[in-house]
Enzyme design. Structure first.
Site, PDB file in Angstrom:
ATOM      1  N   GLU A 109       9.515  -3.826  10.862  1.00 53.03           N
ATOM      2  CA  GLU A 109      10.291  -2.647  10.264  1.00 53.03           C
ATOM      3  C   GLU A 109      10.497  -1.544  11.520  1.00 53.03           C
ATOM      4  OE1 GLU A 109       8.477   0.879   7.380  1.00 53.03           O
ATOM      5  OE2 GLU A 109       7.198  -0.742   7.564  1.00 53.03           O
ATOM      6  N   ASP A 168      -0.755  -6.260   0.027  1.00 53.89           N
ATOM      7  CA  ASP A 168      -1.357  -5.503   1.282  1.00 53.89           C
ATOM      8  C   ASP A 168      -2.704  -5.426   1.387  1.00 53.89           C
ATOM      9  OD1 ASP A 168       1.048  -5.058   2.719  1.00 53.89           O
ATOM     10  OD2 ASP A 168       1.402  -3.040   1.861  1.00 53.89           O
ATOM     11  N   ASP A 199       0.686  -1.268   0.023  1.00 52.47           N
ATOM     12  CA  ASP A 199       0.002   0.118   0.035  1.00 52.47           C
ATOM     13  C   ASP A 199       1.006   1.238   0.071  1.00 52.47           C
ATOM     14  OD1 ASP A 199       0.831  -0.144   2.548  1.00 52.47           O
ATOM     15  OD2 ASP A 199      -1.156  -0.048   3.247  1.00 52.47           O
ATOM     16  N   SER A 200       2.141   1.146  -0.287  1.00 51.17           N
ATOM     17  CA  SER A 200       3.145   2.194  -0.133  1.00 51.17           C
ATOM     18  C   SER A 200       2.815   2.741  -1.756  1.00 51.17           C
ATOM     19  CB  SER A 200       4.501   1.659  -0.122  1.00 51.17           C
ATOM     20  OG  SER A 200       4.679   0.489  -0.753  1.00 51.17           O
TER      21      SER A 200
END
Length: 286
Positions: free
Chosen positions: A201, A103, A64-65
């Site tokens: 992350e 995602d 979804d980046s």
């Protein structure tokens, strides 16, 4: 001018590149057991998916980046399920042998199991082989329900971009003892729930190594040091396309490369060898 389309493989799927075995979840688990690092990059379209696959990238993440990279938003929050399904379909049509993860965007699973199942079905029907969701604690029952229904799941802990406002910005997670213990507990719950993969992350390297050592699946680091089972970067970051200052854990693989393909192959090679990430340059301490 026509573009040649590879003939369908047994079962109707695309044929992997010459000399490349199709990456399956079973193969990823075997890589973990053999100590072979998993190389993952984001992909949002058919052309980049084909290139990354041909260059030996093990896993493609339709992240979804894309909300920030492709759409110009300041965060991932505006991305919709329909947009994720569209880009997943594009990547699936370009991919031939890599494992494809998509995602679940913000708002597509926070409503509970029923919503998460319906959203995951949409992404799987678009071509995903695994779905990824963010967060721990409340997500464990959702992971268990998806796995029970035959949907492979990648979990995501540490800096979870969909929760950026609750986390107070893009900050390193798990630096104090209580926060680190919370991440360990969430990882254990997600592992028991059946999440076959776990992205870590922006967490201290030692914490990521500790979680990875006890996790039953495959851990993938991004800003989490070298001792996870694999690595992921945003494609546009590692190609130095993204404007502005990039996070410390990003390395510009275009530097010294003759082509994008050369840069991607260097990334795969350095992840596999352990040359990337360099703890001194890309890792974080508690």
């Amino acid at each position: 001018m026509t573009t040649e389309t590879p003939p369908p493989a047994y079962g109707g799927g695309p044929v992997p590149a010459a000399g490349r075995k199709t990456v399956t979840l079973h193969r990823l688990r075997a890589m973990r057991e053999a100590g072979e690092k998993v190389a993952m990059l984001t992909a949002y379209d058919a052309a980049s998916a084909r290139l990354l696959d041909d260059c030996g990238v093990d896993c493609l993440l339709v992240g979804d980046s894309l909300g920030m990279v492709m759409q110009g938003h300041p965060s991932t929050l505006p991305v919709t399920l329909e947009q994720m399904a569209y880009h997943t379909g594009c990547v699936a049509r370009g991919n031939r042998g890599a494992w494809l993860i998509a995602d679940l965007p913000f708002g597509s699973y926070q409503g509970g199991v029923e919503q998460a199942v319906a959203s995951s079905v949409a992404l799987m029907q678009a071509g995903a082989q695994m779905v990824k969701l963010e967060g721990g604690g409340w997500t464990a029952p959702i992971v268990a329900a998806l796995v029970e229904r035959g949907i492979p799941v990648c979990a995501h802990l540490g800096l979870t971009p969909q929760s950026v406002h609750a986390l107070g910005g893009y900050r390193i997670q798990g630096r104090d003892a209580a926060a680190a213990q919370n991440l360990r507990a969430h990882a254990r719950e997600l592992g028991r729930a059946g999440a076959a993969m776990l992205v870590l992350e922006l967490v201290p390297s030692d914490l990521a190594a500790d979680i990875s050592a006890g996790y039953p699946g495959i851990t993938i680091g991004i800003g989490a040091g070298q001792r996870t089972h694999g690595q992921v970067l945003v494609l546009h970051d590692m190609l130095d396309i993204t404007a502005g200052t990039k996070p410390r854990f990003v390395r510009n693989f275009m530097q010294g490369a003759a082509s994008i393909g050369d840069a991607v192959r260097s990334y795969v090679r350095d992840v596999k060898s352990g040359a990337f990430p360099d703890e001194a340059l890309h890792g974080y301490s508690a």
